[in-house]
Design an enzyme around this catalytic site. Sequence first.
Site, mmCIF file in Angstrom:
data_model
loop_
_atom_site.group_PDB
_atom_site.id
_atom_site.type_symbol
_atom_site.label_atom_id
_atom_site.label_comp_id
_atom_site.label_asym_id
_atom_site.label_seq_id
_atom_site.Cartn_x
_atom_site.Cartn_y
_atom_site.Cartn_z
ATOM 1 C CB ALA A 122 9.256 0.300 2.758
ATOM 2 N N GLY A 123 7.095 1.473 5.052
ATOM 3 C CA GLY A 123 5.823 2.207 5.078
ATOM 4 C C GLY A 123 4.907 1.724 3.972
ATOM 5 N N PRO A 176 9.659 -4.041 -0.142
ATOM 6 C CG PRO A 176 10.612 -2.094 -1.006
ATOM 7 C CD PRO A 176 9.446 -3.019 -1.170
ATOM 8 N N GLY A 218 4.087 -4.102 3.911
ATOM 9 C CA GLY A 218 4.412 -5.461 3.459
ATOM 10 C C GLY A 218 4.037 -6.528 4.478
ATOM 11 N N GLY A 219 4.424 -6.321 5.730
ATOM 12 C CA GLY A 219 4.109 -7.300 6.773
ATOM 13 C C GLY A 219 2.599 -7.418 6.973
ATOM 14 C CB SER A 220 -0.085 -4.863 7.093
ATOM 15 O OG SER A 220 0.513 -4.158 8.151
ATOM 16 C CB ALA A 221 0.473 -7.046 2.239
ATOM 17 C CE LYS A 232 0.619 1.197 4.593
ATOM 18 N NZ LYS A 232 1.374 2.378 5.036
ATOM 19 C CG ASP A 237 -0.885 0.052 8.362
ATOM 20 O OD1 ASP A 237 -1.678 0.892 8.834
ATOM 21 O OD2 ASP A 237 0.292 0.308 8.058
#
Length: 324
Positions: free
Chosen positions: A119-120, A116, A123-126, A19, A158
Amino acid sequence: MTARRRVRPRRVTLDACAKLNLGLAVGPRRADGYHDLITVFQSVSLADTLTATRTTRGFALTVRHEDVALRGGDARRDRGRVPAGRDNLVLRAARLVHERFALPGGVRFTLVKRIPTQAGMGGGSADAAAALDAVIRLHGLRVSRAERMAMALELGSDVPFACLGGTALGQGRGEGLKSLRLAAPFRAVVAMPVWRISTADAFRRHHLNGNSLTPWEGHRRFAASLGRRRVSAPALLRRGNRFEELLGQHRRDFDSLCARLHAAGARHPRMTGSGSAVFAIVPSGGSVREIVDRFVGEEPLYEVRSTAKGLRLRSSGRHDDVHG
Ligand code: C5P
């Protein structure tokens, strides 16, 4: 209680999209220690791929890094940054669904990591959203949206948006979501500095600099006005990202990166989330290749485009179990 669907695949593969935050305002700290925020989340095409296979017991995760930077990338940089073992959000998500619905057996995951880390870009939330969805599919569960969102929020602020995807106003911790429509899809170039920022530290800095809450009411009025009309990405980006004001020693690097993205032909550079990735819009009809060629700097660059979904089912295989 939760009903079972007829089909329970043995294996599912999902793409989990990153995102971007199209602007981000932070409000006061709440009694629970979190901060209210106002942001517009946007799913983008850069995605990790998660494969989940049902097993007889236990939870296991293998991570493979794949470098998809257009230039300057080095997936090895991120290798140590994905928490292994019990802390990984994929394993936490799987355990949460298993416990909540008293499911039998276990799950083996393989994750191809392209987003990455720190990064904001969520990624981890996805990955966590993909793991929730995967386990729900592996067991053919029917889970209400409210139940899924409650589990998502237990995993992180997130994660609810990562389950919803598309374009959405985010309020509260990020779980107060309202889907929006973009005036036009967009492409962006994302640049990834070597320095990283911890989200918890970024919020702490905001709290310590509490005198800048004056614009918060204005952001709230703006948020209340969203939803009636389609939203324009550049207009949202012009509202700023509070975390850019709190960069301290990294502010100079950030300003330089924005200037270099602009000089290369990308527009409206902005940090996503609490950083450190910075993205800028590719003008319509513009060439990503030309921007990449003109860009002066060492930062890895990624191309992304806005997408309408956060999770994409790639395959769902070997249906070995059919209930009456
Ligand atoms: O929810 P998540 O685990 O992603 O948040 C990480 C940290 O960021 C929290 O522990 C909290 O310190 C901070 N945070 C916050 N307000 C939010 C989201 C996160 O203060 N809305």
